[in-house]
Design a protein around this motif. Structure first.
Motif, PDB file in Angstrom:
ATOM      1  N   HIS A  80       0.832  -1.201   0.000  1.00 17.15           N
ATOM      2  CA  HIS A  80       0.000   0.000   0.000  1.00 17.15           C
ATOM      3  C   HIS A  80       0.873   1.261   0.000  1.00 17.15           C
ATOM      4  CE1 HIS A  80      -3.942   1.791   0.450  1.00 17.15           C
ATOM      5  NE2 HIS A  80      -3.435   2.646   1.331  1.00 17.15           N
ATOM      6  N   VAL A  81       0.323   2.330  -0.536  1.00 23.22           N
ATOM      7  CA  VAL A  81       1.047   3.595  -0.595  1.00 23.22           C
ATOM      8  C   VAL A  81       1.415   4.043   0.825  1.00 23.22           C
ATOM      9  CG1 VAL A  81      -1.085   4.988  -0.570  1.00 23.22           C
ATOM     10  CG2 VAL A  81       1.010   5.935  -1.579  1.00 23.22           C
ATOM     11  N   HIS A  83       3.420   2.764   2.855  1.00 26.56           N
ATOM     12  CA  HIS A  83       3.794   1.732   3.808  1.00 26.56           C
ATOM     13  C   HIS A  83       5.301   1.520   3.865  1.00 26.56           C
ATOM     14  CE1 HIS A  83      -0.274  -0.375   4.822  1.00 26.56           C
ATOM     15  NE2 HIS A  83      -0.307   0.938   4.969  1.00 26.56           N
ATOM     16  N   LYS A  85       7.634   1.301   0.841  1.00 26.07           N
ATOM     17  CA  LYS A  85       8.290   0.539  -0.235  1.00 26.07           C
ATOM     18  C   LYS A  85       9.593   1.208  -0.684  1.00 26.07           C
ATOM     19  CE  LYS A  85       4.591   0.879  -2.822  1.00 26.07           C
ATOM     20  NZ  LYS A  85       3.637   1.473  -1.878  1.00 26.07           N
ATOM     21  N   THR A  86       9.505   2.521  -0.933  1.00 27.01           N
ATOM     22  CA  THR A  86      10.667   3.250  -1.437  1.00 27.01           C
ATOM     23  C   THR A  86      11.791   3.250  -0.412  1.00 27.01           C
ATOM     24  OG1 THR A  86       9.080   4.658  -2.579  1.00 27.01           O
ATOM     25  CG2 THR A  86      11.354   5.428  -2.511  1.00 27.01           C
ATOM     26  N   ARG A  87      11.402   3.527   0.814  1.00 28.65           N
ATOM     27  CA  ARG A  87      12.360   3.582   1.903  1.00 28.65           C
ATOM     28  C   ARG A  87      13.034   2.208   2.101  1.00 28.65           C
ATOM     29  NH1 ARG A  87      12.693   8.039   6.016  1.00 28.65           N
ATOM     30  NH2 ARG A  87      14.591   7.367   7.062  1.00 28.65           N
ATOM     31  N   ARG A 221      13.210   2.699   8.208  1.00 27.20           N
ATOM     32  CA  ARG A 221      13.799   3.950   8.675  1.00 27.20           C
ATOM     33  C   ARG A 221      15.070   3.685   9.479  1.00 27.20           C
ATOM     34  NH1 ARG A 221      10.204   8.557  11.309  1.00 27.20           N
ATOM     35  NH2 ARG A 221      10.043   9.096   9.108  1.00 27.20           N
TER      36      ARG A 221
HETATM   37  P1  GDP Z   1       5.838   4.098  -0.284  1.00 26.22           P
HETATM   38  O1  GDP Z   1       4.724   4.994  -0.729  1.00 26.22           O
HETATM   39  O2  GDP Z   1       5.320   2.739   0.073  1.00 26.22           O
HETATM   40  O3  GDP Z   1       7.003   4.038  -1.225  1.00 26.22           O
HETATM   41  O4  GDP Z   1       6.335   4.695   1.114  1.00 26.22           O
HETATM   42  P2  GDP Z   1       7.662   5.529   1.452  1.00 26.22           P
HETATM   43  O5  GDP Z   1       8.867   4.692   1.410  1.00 26.22           O
HETATM   44  O6  GDP Z   1       7.651   6.766   0.652  1.00 26.22           O
HETATM   45  O7  GDP Z   1       7.384   5.850   2.968  1.00 26.22           O
HETATM   46  C1  GDP Z   1       6.223   6.577   3.388  1.00 26.22           C
HETATM   47  C2  GDP Z   1       6.492   7.291   4.680  1.00 26.22           C
HETATM   48  O8  GDP Z   1       6.704   6.353   5.724  1.00 26.22           O
HETATM   49  C3  GDP Z   1       7.740   8.158   4.626  1.00 26.22           C
HETATM   50  O9  GDP Z   1       7.499   9.336   5.357  1.00 26.22           O
HETATM   51  C4  GDP Z   1       8.785   7.303   5.303  1.00 26.22           C
HETATM   52  O10 GDP Z   1       9.808   8.070   5.904  1.00 26.22           O
HETATM   53  C5  GDP Z   1       7.960   6.585   6.339  1.00 26.22           C
HETATM   54  N1  GDP Z   1       8.557   5.307   6.712  1.00 26.22           N
HETATM   55  C6  GDP Z   1       8.958   4.344   5.849  1.00 26.22           C
HETATM   56  N2  GDP Z   1       9.482   3.309   6.543  1.00 26.22           N
HETATM   57  C7  GDP Z   1       9.389   3.627   7.850  1.00 26.22           C
HETATM   58  C8  GDP Z   1       9.745   2.944   9.052  1.00 26.22           C
HETATM   59  O11 GDP Z   1      10.290   1.833   9.069  1.00 26.22           O
HETATM   60  N3  GDP Z   1       9.466   3.575  10.229  1.00 26.22           N
HETATM   61  C9  GDP Z   1       8.872   4.791  10.271  1.00 26.22           C
HETATM   62  N4  GDP Z   1       8.637   5.331  11.451  1.00 26.22           N
HETATM   63  N5  GDP Z   1       8.535   5.460   9.155  1.00 26.22           N
HETATM   64  C10 GDP Z   1       8.785   4.884   7.951  1.00 26.22           C
END
Ligand code: GDP
Length: 478
Positions: A80-81, A83, A85-87, A221
């Motif tokens: 899901h958006v 969640h 993925k990119t990180r 993170r």
């Molecule tokens: P994507 O839309 O699935 O690619 O999600 P992103 O990777 O862009 O992450 C969405 C948000 O969640 C960002 O603000 C990230 O910094 C945050 N985030 C991602 N992984 C973690 C994590 O393990 N812990 C916390 N607290 N935040 C996270």
């Protein structure tokens, strides 16, 4: 015409411009004394290649175990958006045990490979660097399956969300095993147990609950759990998947991303599926062909050869392939070019057929009376193939009156060229440029010939304008 009359007698309301379904075609064929057989695009391409003496499937079947070597798994990250993925893809990339050579800068080429130590052995894993299931499905729609394992990312503070379910459905439909990354466990409100419990309802039962799916708690993170996640991927690969390929032959694979680069021309990231790709090889990918002039890896380093599961960015193609286009290496340049040209012709025909928008006619008599169908011809050019395809699809979805139709007579990646303008002159078409400009010669030709060239940088405004012009062309209702 005659066909229309026959169809009418068969109880089909149709005009000469209408597309017919398969069943109608068969009946029509019988009526005319022909046996009609529908051929899928995949079969058509297979036949085309066989015409060049290339039997790709037969070749694979003929491979003996001695030819095959273990290859790294190819992994797609879905979920899901927001969640993570990119990180997570960033965190995995940073976990690489082999540092990029000094001076190497991380490049986004659409996929990357990392090395990791698993059970005391150095192992490679390839990750598709475009998160989400859209790319996954787009490629599958072209018949290309590159993913061996899907990592399903679920944020532990949020639980199962609509796109989580969508993603797992896509993976399951493709028969791709799933490893679940329960992310954001650093958050105080995280509830990883609940994610496990929720997913059992979708047939994903964690090992610790007696199932066979590996769940790993991670924090993208903080970088925790990443090694365990990679280990889980390799365990899943080794448990049920027979990931092998023959590296000792001409390469074959799939283009996973491609664009037109100002200085370097067409650059395409390809994933090698079998064989080894080398600089200097003659290659054809979809309708693009050329010789591999240079190859770059995910660190921007040049590479001389690439073995199975290795993603590399290839320079030297004459045009931009589409994501999901299969590539093969041919013995001679000439054969690559001929295959590309034949495919181009096949695609042009298919495009013409597809572009003729299905206009369902409720009133056969009325259409006969009005006699004519008005057509808006379009040529679409854009900076990336994805945008061109998205625009084309949205345009063909515009609902208009039966008396008006939209035809996309040509589309491609790159600047608007003089040849586009020439084509527009012949077919009286409008040129739509998305994030591209005309080259000087094209500008001149368009002005001279009075060809309407329109530029957009937002897909919606392009759709809006074309929709209203289509509506403007509607004949007044009586
Ligand atoms: P994507 O839309 O699935 O690619 O999600 P992103 O990777 O862009 O992450 C969405 C948000 O969640 C960002 O603000 C990230 O910094 C945050 N985030 C991602 N992984 C973690 C994590 O393990 N812990 C916390 N607290 N935040 C996270």
């Amino acid at each position: 015409g005659t066909l229309v009359t026959i169809l009418f007698n068969l109880g089909e309301m149709a005009t000469a411009t209408e597309s017919l379904d398969e069943a109608t075609f068969e009946v029509l064929g019988e009526e005319l004394g022909y046996k009609i057989q529908m051929v899928s695009p995949e079969d058509e391409d297979k036949e085309l290649l066989e015409g060049f003496g290339l039997d790709l499937e037969g070749e694979l079947d003929a491979e003996s175990d001695d030819d095959l070597e273990i290859r790294p798994p190819v992994v797609t990250v879905m979920g899901h958006v927001d969640h993570g993925k990119t990180r997570l893809l960033d965190a995995i990339r940073q976990s690489n045990v082999i540092e990029g050579e000094a001076g190497g800068i991380t490049q986004h080429i659409g996929a990357y490979q990392i090395w990791t130590e698993h059970d005391g052995i150095d192992r490679a894993v390839t990750f598709i660097d475009t998160p989400g299931h859209e790319a996954f499905t787009a490629m599958r729609a072209r018949g290309a399956q590159v993913t061996d394992i899907a990592i399903l990312v679920v944020a532990a503070d949020d639980g199962i969300m609509p796109q989580t379910v969508e993603a797992l459905n896509h993976a399951q439909a493709a028969g791709v095993p799933i490893v679940v990354a329960v992310n954001k466990v650093d958050k105080p409100e995280a509830n990883p147990g609940k994610v496990r419990q929720q997913l059992t309802e979708y047939g994903l039962v964690a090992e610790e609950y007696g199932g066979d799916v590996l769940f790993v708690d991670v924090s993208a993170r903080q970088g925790t759990g990443i090694q365990e996640l990679i280990d889980a991927v390799l365990l899943t690969a080794d448990a049920g998947l027979d990931l092998t390929a023959n590296p000792n032959k001409a390469a074959r694979g799939v283009a996973i991303e491609a664009k037109l680069d100002k200085g370097r021309g067409s650059v395409a990231t390809v994933l090698i599926q079998s064989g080894t790709l080398r600089v200097g090889d003659a290659i054809v990918a979809g309708t693009a062909y050329g010789r591999v002039r240079a190859m770059l890896d995910e660190n921007g380093e040049s590479v001389e050869y690439a073995a199975p599961s290795r993603p590399v960015q290839v320079q030297g193609l004459n045009s931009v392939p589409r994501a999901g286009d299969v590539f093969i290496v041919t013995e001679e340049d000439r054969m690559a070019r001929q295959i590309a040209e034949k495919r181009e012709a096949v695609q042009r025909n298919a495009l013409l057929a597809k572009a003729r928008k299905r206009i369902s006619l409720e009133d056969f008599t009325r259409a006969l009376e009005e006699g004519k169908v008005e057509t808006l011809n379009l040529i679409i050019k854009g900076d990336v193939s994805g945008a061109v395809e998205a625009l084309e699809e949205s345009l063909l979805k515009i609902e208009v009156d039966d008396s008006v139709q939209l035809r996309i007579i040509h589309r491609g990646v790159g600047a608007v060229t003089e040849s586009d303008v020439n084509l527009a002159t012949i077919d009286n078409a409008i040129i739509v440029g998305f994030n591209v400009r005309p080259d000087p010669k094209a500008r001149e030709a368009a002005a001279r010939e009075g060809v309407d060239v329109r530029f957009y940088s937002v897909i919606y405004s392009a759709i809006d304008e074309i929709e209203s012009s289509l509506k403007g062309m509607l004949k007044p209702e009586y």
